[in-house]
Design an enzyme around this catalytic site. Structure first.
Site, PDB file in Angstrom:
ATOM      1  N   LYS A  80      46.663 -20.199  25.217  1.00  0.00           N
ATOM      2  CA  LYS A  80      45.839 -19.986  26.644  1.00  0.00           C
ATOM      3  C   LYS A  80      45.966 -21.047  27.253  1.00  0.00           C
ATOM      4  CE  LYS A  80      40.862 -18.650  27.109  1.00  0.00           C
ATOM      5  NZ  LYS A  80      39.555 -18.732  26.634  1.00  0.00           N
ATOM      6  N   SER A 155      37.561 -14.014  27.947  1.00  0.00           N
ATOM      7  CA  SER A 155      38.388 -14.651  28.953  1.00  0.00           C
ATOM      8  C   SER A 155      39.697 -14.778  28.448  1.00  0.00           C
ATOM      9  CB  SER A 155      37.964 -16.169  29.187  1.00  0.00           C
ATOM     10  OG  SER A 155      37.968 -16.882  28.203  1.00  0.00           O
ATOM     11  N   SER A 179      35.099 -15.361  23.849  1.00  0.00           N
ATOM     12  CA  SER A 179      36.292 -15.151  24.517  1.00  0.00           C
ATOM     13  C   SER A 179      37.565 -15.075  23.517  1.00  0.00           C
ATOM     14  CB  SER A 179      36.484 -16.237  25.470  1.00  0.00           C
ATOM     15  OG  SER A 179      35.830 -15.883  26.444  1.00  0.00           O
TER      16      SER A 179
HETATM   17  N1  GLN Z   1      32.234 -13.821  28.402  1.00  0.00           N
HETATM   18  C1  GLN Z   1      31.644 -15.052  28.284  1.00  0.00           C
HETATM   19  C2  GLN Z   1      31.348 -15.770  29.412  1.00  0.00           C
HETATM   20  O1  GLN Z   1      31.586 -15.232  30.354  1.00  0.00           O
HETATM   21  C3  GLN Z   1      32.129 -15.795  27.088  1.00  0.00           C
HETATM   22  C4  GLN Z   1      33.320 -16.565  27.651  1.00  0.00           C
HETATM   23  C5  GLN Z   1      34.164 -17.356  26.636  1.00  0.00           C
HETATM   24  O2  GLN Z   1      33.682 -17.255  25.458  1.00  0.00           O
HETATM   25  N2  GLN Z   1      34.924 -18.437  27.070  1.00  0.00           N
HETATM   26  O3  GLN Z   1      30.776 -16.819  29.535  1.00  0.00           O
END
Ligand code: GLN
Length: 497
Positions: A80, A155, A179
């Site tokens: 990532k 994400s 994410s």
């Molecule tokens: N979807 C969640 C957010 O937008 C979690 C994101 C993540 O785990 N990085 O914050």
């Protein structure tokens, strides 16, 4: 040759170790796959072809010299793009880091290199890991290999999509609110959020430091465990890193069983907003766990209903502080530096152009929540909810060994459907967020396809802090039972591109 891309990481490593194939052959097969399909999927932001091949040659040379190889030596991995990589661009899915080349490797990257894992490249993500669909990337969305018109989750959608399209058998994600797990769920892959502090955050660009956690992504439970073991463990460079032995995750994954285990079904994660096919597959999984010898009990965690609200105060608050470092002076993009403007003006112009809408929304929310006069009402209350959630978990784990729930209320949604509706987007993480707030560990693994749309459904397993091994023990048992039922790992069903 194409066969090589379908192998698990464990099988790939075994074939390389025995000399049946070379690491170069394996790497070339995956690079060819990336070339063939990634124009459509858009999982990668950067492919390090030369670096990957050089690493692969070094593994082959090691083997020829008779040196012992690590358990994942020569196996390709997609990283990532939130982890710093020395000499390789790191964007975090944002324009603000345009042109920045990190001078050092994150600890996770260093450990991967030390273990001879081949880093193929950097994967797409929502900007600064804020999102649940990868649509917030400054570099355009990623498609879900099951249906390219749908999101691969977020994400870490680039990582999950690269696995589901057989561009790599291993990937790394980060999980602040879900994410790793939510992208795994909607792509039919496996993702684990380790216990907070279990994997070093050094060199992982910070979003919300008290929640962020890197972790393994793979197509099988064993592969995730092998990767977990490589990246986990104490790091003096991260002050929140846990200085204790890593739970025995590989041993657990090799000895999957739920016999005699007490498993709790989270009562709050059902009802309105949950897709019928998701609940059907989830309920079947619970039945399967019972058949495999687990004792099932319903567990109520009343504070989980407030988790989403608390998260959307805590995460933006921490991000508003963390992202202050992107001031146009230290890293990447600089806008309006024509000699006639003050540093403050250049910072403002750069941030206006460099950050996308969701990042700006969070910075504003967080700045507001932390401002004097509002701090107690918002941030202070959210921290109290966090304590209540922790207590719910503590109470639950007095009764059961692990908790289970659907990973996410629905299957992959169409690209564009929630892009302009932040609340709808936030709901994708309803079931994953409590674990981040409490700091314990959780896994998502595939548990079938929803009958109404044929898309993957994720089963979430939640364990107490530092009991990450339980996730793998239960996960491996469920996985084996499902393979028995369907005769193949779920991922084989993904339409080939
Ligand atoms: N979807 C969640 C957010 O937008 C979690 C994101 C993540 O785990 N990085 O914050």
């Amino acid at each position: 040759m194409t066969d090589l891309i379908r192998l698990t990481a464990a099988e790939t490593a075994a074939r390389i170790a025995s000399g049946e194939v070379t690491a170069v052959e394996v790497t070339e097969a995956h690079l060819a796959r990336i070339e063939a399909v990634d124009e459509k999927v858009h999982a990668f932001l950067h492919v390090d072809r030369e670096g990957a091949l050089a690493q692969a040659r070094a593994v082959d040379a090691k083997r020829e010299r008779g040196e012992e190889l690590g358990p994942l030596a020569g196996v390709p991995l997609a990283l990532k793009d939130i982890f710093t990589t020395k000499g390789i661009p790191t964007t975090v899915g944002s324009k603000i880091l345009d042109g920045w080349i990190p001078p050092y490797d994150a600890t996770v990257v260093q450990r991967l290199r030390d273990a001879d894992v081949i880093v193929l490249g950097k994967t797409n993500m929502d900007e600064f890991a804020m999102g649940s669909s990868t649509e917030n990337s400054a570099f355009g969305p990623t498609g879900n290999p099951w249906d390219l018109t749908r999101v691969p989750g977020g994400s870490g959608g680039g990582s999950s999509a690269s696995l589901a399209s057989f561009q790599t058998p291993l990937a790394i994600g980060t999980d602040t609110g879900g994410s790793i797990r939510q992208p795994a769920a909607v792509t039919g892959t496996v993702g684990v959020k380790p216990t907070y502090g279990g994997v070093s955050r050094y060199g992982m660009v910070a979003f919300s430091s008290s929640l962020d956690q890197g972790g393994p992504c793979a197509r099988t439970v064993l592969d995730a465990a092998l990767l977990h073991e490589v990246i986990a463990g104490h790091d003096p460079m991260d002050s929140t890193s846990i200085d204790e032995p890593v739970p025995a995750v590989v041993e657990a994954a090799r000895n999957g069983s739920v016999r005699g285990m007490r498993i709790g079904v989270v009562k709050e994660f059902a009802g309105e907003g949950y897709q019928a096919g998701v609940m059907q597959r989830f309920n079947e999984s619970v039945e399967l766990l019972r058949e495999l010898g687990a004792e099932i009990e319903e567990i109520s965690c009343p504070s989980f209903d407030k988790a989403l609200a608390a998260y959307y105060l805590i995460a933006p608050s921490e991000c508003s502080s963390n992202l202050a470092r992107f001031d146009a002076m230290r890293y990447g993009l600089r806008v309006g530096d024509d000699g006639g403007r003050s540093a403050e003006e250049v910072t403002a112009l750069t941030r206006a152009e460099g950050f996308g809408a969701e990042v700006k929304r969070r910075i504003m929310l967080g700045t507001y929540a932390l401002s004097s006069g509002y701090y107690d009402a918002y941030y202070g209350s959210a921290q109290k909810v966090r304590t209540l959630i922790k207590r719910d978990f503590e109470k639950a784990f007095e009764r059961v060994d692990v908790l289970v729930s659907p990973t996410t209320p629905t299957t992959a949604f169409p690209i564009g459907e929630r892009a302009d509706d932040p609340m709808a987007m936030y709901l994708a993480d309803l079931c994953t967020i409590p674990t981040n707030l409490a700091g314990n560990a959780a896994m998502s693994l595939p548990c079938g396809l929803a009958p109404e749309d044929g898309l993957p459904v994720g089963l979430q397993i939640i364990a107490p802090a530092m009991a990450d091994d339980r996730l793998y023990k239960v996960g491996a048992a469920v996985e084996a039972a499902l393979i028995d039922k369907w005769g193949h790992p779920l991922i084989e069903e993904a339409p080939s591109l």
